[in-house]
Design a protein around this motif. Structure first.
Motif, PDB file in Angstrom:
ATOM      1  N   ASP A  38       0.835  -1.199   0.000  1.00 12.47           N
ATOM      2  CA  ASP A  38       0.000   0.000   0.000  1.00 12.47           C
ATOM      3  C   ASP A  38       0.872   1.252   0.000  1.00 12.47           C
ATOM      4  N   ALA A  39       1.131   1.785  -1.183  1.00 11.38           N
ATOM      5  CA  ALA A  39       2.018   2.944  -1.324  1.00 11.38           C
ATOM      6  C   ALA A  39       1.495   4.160  -0.571  1.00 11.38           C
ATOM      7  N   LYS A  40       0.174   4.318  -0.506  1.00  7.71           N
ATOM      8  CA  LYS A  40      -0.405   5.483   0.172  1.00  7.71           C
ATOM      9  C   LYS A  40      -0.094   5.437   1.674  1.00  7.71           C
ATOM     10  N   VAL A  41      -0.286   4.285   2.282  1.00  9.11           N
ATOM     11  CA  VAL A  41       0.015   4.136   3.711  1.00  9.11           C
ATOM     12  C   VAL A  41       1.508   4.244   3.958  1.00  9.11           C
ATOM     13  N   MET A  42       2.314   3.617   3.101  1.00  7.45           N
ATOM     14  CA  MET A  42       3.772   3.686   3.262  1.00  7.45           C
ATOM     15  C   MET A  42       4.253   5.132   3.208  1.00  7.45           C
ATOM     16  N   GLY A  43       3.726   5.912   2.268  1.00  9.97           N
ATOM     17  CA  GLY A  43       4.102   7.313   2.169  1.00  9.97           C
ATOM     18  C   GLY A  43       3.701   8.107   3.394  1.00  9.97           C
ATOM     19  N   MET A  44       2.498   7.831   3.914  1.00  9.72           N
ATOM     20  CA  MET A  44       2.011   8.512   5.098  1.00  9.72           C
ATOM     21  C   MET A  44       2.899   8.199   6.303  1.00  9.72           C
ATOM     22  N   LEU A  45       3.273   6.929   6.466  1.00  8.16           N
ATOM     23  CA  LEU A  45       4.082   6.525   7.621  1.00  8.16           C
ATOM     24  C   LEU A  45       5.523   7.009   7.516  1.00  8.16           C
ATOM     25  N   ARG A  46       6.023   7.131   6.302  1.00  9.58           N
ATOM     26  CA  ARG A  46       7.402   7.589   6.100  1.00  9.58           C
ATOM     27  C   ARG A  46       7.615   8.963   6.742  1.00  9.58           C
ATOM     28  N   ASP A  47       6.572   9.783   6.747  1.00  8.38           N
ATOM     29  CA  ASP A  47       6.669  11.145   7.266  1.00  8.38           C
ATOM     30  C   ASP A  47       6.471  11.252   8.783  1.00  8.38           C
ATOM     31  N   THR A  48       6.159  10.141   9.468  1.00  6.68           N
ATOM     32  CA  THR A  48       5.862  10.211  10.893  1.00  6.68           C
ATOM     33  C   THR A  48       7.086  10.087  11.781  1.00  6.68           C
ATOM     34  N   GLY A  49       8.145   9.468  11.271  1.00  2.00           N
ATOM     35  CA  GLY A  49       9.332   9.256  12.093  1.00  2.00           C
ATOM     36  C   GLY A  49       9.256   8.003  12.953  1.00  2.00           C
TER      37      GLY A  49
END
Length: 166
Positions: free
Chosen positions: A77-88
């Motif tokens: 899930d690229a959308k979730v992966m992208g969202m989590l990448r920004d959380t630290g």
């Protein structure tokens, strides 16, 4: 052990199966306030009545990353992966790719084997080395459930040597 978990994208049945699997190992789960111990994210399963289409993913509600120390997600899930990448937060990926933290190595009816591909640090700080983990279930053959429950059991210090029943 008690975990504060945020679930996103799982059906009520999948979430119930994961919670049953955890409770069998003495792990209770509550959904309290942020910050969560673990966020478990997956792309939602399309409704049975819906024909498969690219539009389902594109039209799902806006995703927001919960504040958590760790996240478990499906790598597809690229959308979730992208969202989590920004959380630290530390992200544990599950799927069939060679670079996933937890990868499906074999599947059968009501059973699977998952491969921990690299060292994992549990919530208590214990190190778990790469290994094969046999999974059995009386209730589901859903790989999303197997992956999420296995990741949560590993993070909760449940030894993987004898496998898990979920």
């Amino acid at each position: 052990m008690e975990l504060n978990i945020a679930f996103s994208g799982f059906s009520a049945a999948d979430k119930a199966a994961i919670l049953r699997g955890l409770s069998g190992y003495g792990i209770s789960v509550f959904n309290g306030a942020e910050p969560y111990d673990v966020a478990v994210c997956a792309p939602p399963t399309p409704p049975v009545s819906a024909a498969p289409s690219a539009n389902f993913t594109a039209t799902r509600p806006h995703l927001a990353a919960p504040a958590a120390k760790l996240a478990v997600t499906l790598s597809c899930d690229a959308k979730v992966m992208g969202m989590l990448r920004d959380t630290g937060c530390t992200v544990i990926t599950c799927g069939t790719a060679d670079d996933d933290t937890l990868s499906v190595s074999s599947v059968g009816e009501h059973k699977a084997a998952l491969s921990l591909q690299r060292r994992l640090i549990t919530l208590s700080g214990r190190k778990i080395e790469p290994c094969e983990i046999p999974i059995k279930s009386k209730n589901t053959s859903n790989l999303r459930v197997f992956e999420a429950a296995t990741a949560l059991l590993l993070l909760s210090d449940v030894p993987p040597e004898k496998g898990y029943e979920i």
